[in-house]
Every structure is written in C-alpha cells, then in structure tokens.
Motif scaffolding. Structure first.
Motif, mmCIF file in Angstrom:
data_model
loop_
_atom_site.group_PDB
_atom_site.id
_atom_site.type_symbol
_atom_site.label_atom_id
_atom_site.label_comp_id
_atom_site.label_asym_id
_atom_site.label_seq_id
_atom_site.Cartn_x
_atom_site.Cartn_y
_atom_site.Cartn_z
ATOM 1 N N SER A 1 -22.714 -26.428 134.962
ATOM 2 C CA SER A 1 -22.534 -27.898 135.186
ATOM 3 C C SER A 1 -21.972 -28.042 136.673
ATOM 4 N N LYS A 2 -22.255 -28.893 137.389
ATOM 5 C CA LYS A 2 -21.757 -29.340 138.421
ATOM 6 C C LYS A 2 -21.199 -30.652 138.399
ATOM 7 N N TYR A 3 -20.301 -31.032 139.325
ATOM 8 C CA TYR A 3 -19.652 -32.585 139.430
ATOM 9 C C TYR A 3 -19.269 -32.770 140.838
ATOM 10 N N SER A 4 -19.669 -34.055 141.142
ATOM 11 C CA SER A 4 -18.863 -34.362 142.476
ATOM 12 C C SER A 4 -17.716 -34.498 142.521
ATOM 13 N N ASP A 5 -17.082 -34.208 143.710
ATOM 14 C CA ASP A 5 -15.490 -34.065 143.697
ATOM 15 C C ASP A 5 -14.904 -35.374 143.355
ATOM 16 N N SER A 6 -15.555 -36.713 143.747
ATOM 17 C CA SER A 6 -15.045 -38.043 143.353
ATOM 18 C C SER A 6 -15.123 -38.272 142.002
ATOM 19 N N MET A 7 -16.118 -37.634 141.309
ATOM 20 C CA MET A 7 -16.152 -38.209 139.873
ATOM 21 C C MET A 7 -15.854 -37.084 138.879
ATOM 22 N N ARG A 8 -15.340 -36.042 139.126
ATOM 23 C CA ARG A 8 -15.108 -34.987 138.235
ATOM 24 C C ARG A 8 -14.082 -35.396 137.293
ATOM 25 N N ALA A 9 -13.063 -35.852 137.750
ATOM 26 C CA ALA A 9 -11.776 -36.136 136.682
ATOM 27 C C ALA A 9 -12.315 -37.132 135.598
ATOM 28 N N ARG A 10 -13.404 -37.774 135.834
ATOM 29 C CA ARG A 10 -13.567 -38.956 134.643
ATOM 30 C C ARG A 10 -15.111 -38.843 134.300
ATOM 31 N N THR A 11 -15.790 -37.935 134.377
ATOM 32 C CA THR A 11 -17.268 -37.832 134.156
ATOM 33 C C THR A 11 -17.496 -36.234 133.552
ATOM 34 N N THR A 12 -18.052 -36.613 132.474
ATOM 35 C CA THR A 12 -18.508 -35.407 131.557
ATOM 36 C C THR A 12 -20.100 -35.485 131.287
ATOM 37 N N ILE A 13 -20.643 -34.345 131.741
ATOM 38 C CA ILE A 13 -22.328 -34.019 131.361
ATOM 39 C C ILE A 13 -22.538 -32.968 130.266
ATOM 40 N N SER A 14 -23.451 -33.390 129.605
ATOM 41 C CA SER A 14 -23.782 -32.524 128.401
ATOM 42 C C SER A 14 -25.211 -32.973 127.988
ATOM 43 N N ARG A 15 -25.468 -31.952 127.078
ATOM 44 C CA ARG A 15 -26.847 -32.268 126.823
ATOM 45 C C ARG A 15 -27.280 -31.827 125.315
ATOM 46 N N ASP A 16 -28.462 -32.281 124.661
ATOM 47 C CA ASP A 16 -28.773 -31.976 123.554
ATOM 48 C C ASP A 16 -30.209 -31.164 123.591
ATOM 49 N N GLY A 17 -30.239 -30.110 123.385
ATOM 50 C CA GLY A 17 -31.505 -29.333 123.771
ATOM 51 C C GLY A 17 -32.549 -29.751 122.753
ATOM 52 N N ALA A 18 -32.292 -30.109 121.418
ATOM 53 C CA ALA A 18 -33.197 -30.173 120.565
ATOM 54 C C ALA A 18 -33.977 -31.589 120.758
ATOM 55 N N LYS A 19 -33.334 -32.681 121.580
ATOM 56 C CA LYS A 19 -33.678 -33.887 121.704
ATOM 57 C C LYS A 19 -33.928 -34.169 123.256
ATOM 58 N N GLU A 20 -33.800 -33.153 123.705
ATOM 59 C CA GLU A 20 -34.483 -33.153 125.095
ATOM 60 C C GLU A 20 -33.601 -34.287 126.002
#
Length: 123
Positions: free
Chosen positions: A58-77
């Motif tokens: 996972s990669k984040y922009s510097d400006s949003m890193r502290a307040r952003t979380t990316i995740s995924r559910d592979g079963a549901k794409e």
C-alpha cells in the motif's frame, strides 16, 4: 473489460469521516493495482493511496497518510478508502482506478477509472 464504480461520498462536516468503496469487475487473475485519486474544480488530479492485488503493498500520498487508510476485500473485489479528519480542502470528486503496474500513485499509469463520487466537507 475492467469496470469500476465508487460509492460512499456525500456531505460531511469538518472533522468527520467517510469510508468510500470501489467495486470492480473484469479484473484479471494476474497482478494489478487499485488507486484512489481526487480532483477538485480547477485543480490537478491528486493521488491519495493505492493497493496491489493481494493487499501486500500500500502507498499513500504524504499529505494524506496520517488520516487515510486503504484496504480491500478480495472476495468482493472491493477496495475501501477510509477518510478521517476531513477538512473543507478535501472537497473533491474521488475516483478509484485500475492499473496493470505495481503499486504507484502516478495517475497516468491507470487505464480504467470509475465515474467518481462527490465528497463535500462543509459546516
């Protein structure tokens, strides 16, 4: 053909949170990346975060890193973008996109894009 659609946008007060969803179809069995971007009127499209197919990178922009979380559910794409501590400057159309490259935040690497979901931060 890869297709994506975003959901979860809306009106939120400053300091509030939203969880955006990106649901896709037509993904290949080999590796790919899903990224989140945003674009405000009159401004350049900005990368927020991206995640690879198996969720190991996972990669984040510097400006949003502290307040952003990316995740995924592979079963549901489905890929999620959690946005916290939202500010009026975060008002924009948020897009998810598909890339056949490794996890990077350069918008030109993304071939397929969803129609976007509006996020408005206002009191």
């Amino acid at each position: 053909q890869v297709q994506l659609v975003e959901s979860g946008g809306g009106l939120v007060k400053p300091g509030g949170s939203l969880r955006l969803s990106c649901t896709g179809s037509g993904f290949p069995t080999y590796g790919y990346t899903i990224g989140w971007f945003r674009q405000a009127p009159g401004k350049q499209r900005e990368g927020i975060a991206c995640i690879n197919r198996d969720g190991t990178i996972s990669k984040y922009s510097d400006s949003m890193r502290a307040r952003t979380t990316i995740s995924r559910d592979g079963a549901k794409e489905t890929v999620y973008l959690q946005l916290d501590d939202l500010e009026p400057e975060d008002t924009a159309v948020y897009y998810c996109a598909y890339s056949q490259t490794s996890a990077q935040l350069a918008s030109w690497m993304y071939k397929y894009w969803g129609p976007g979901t509006q996020v408005t931060v206002s009191s």
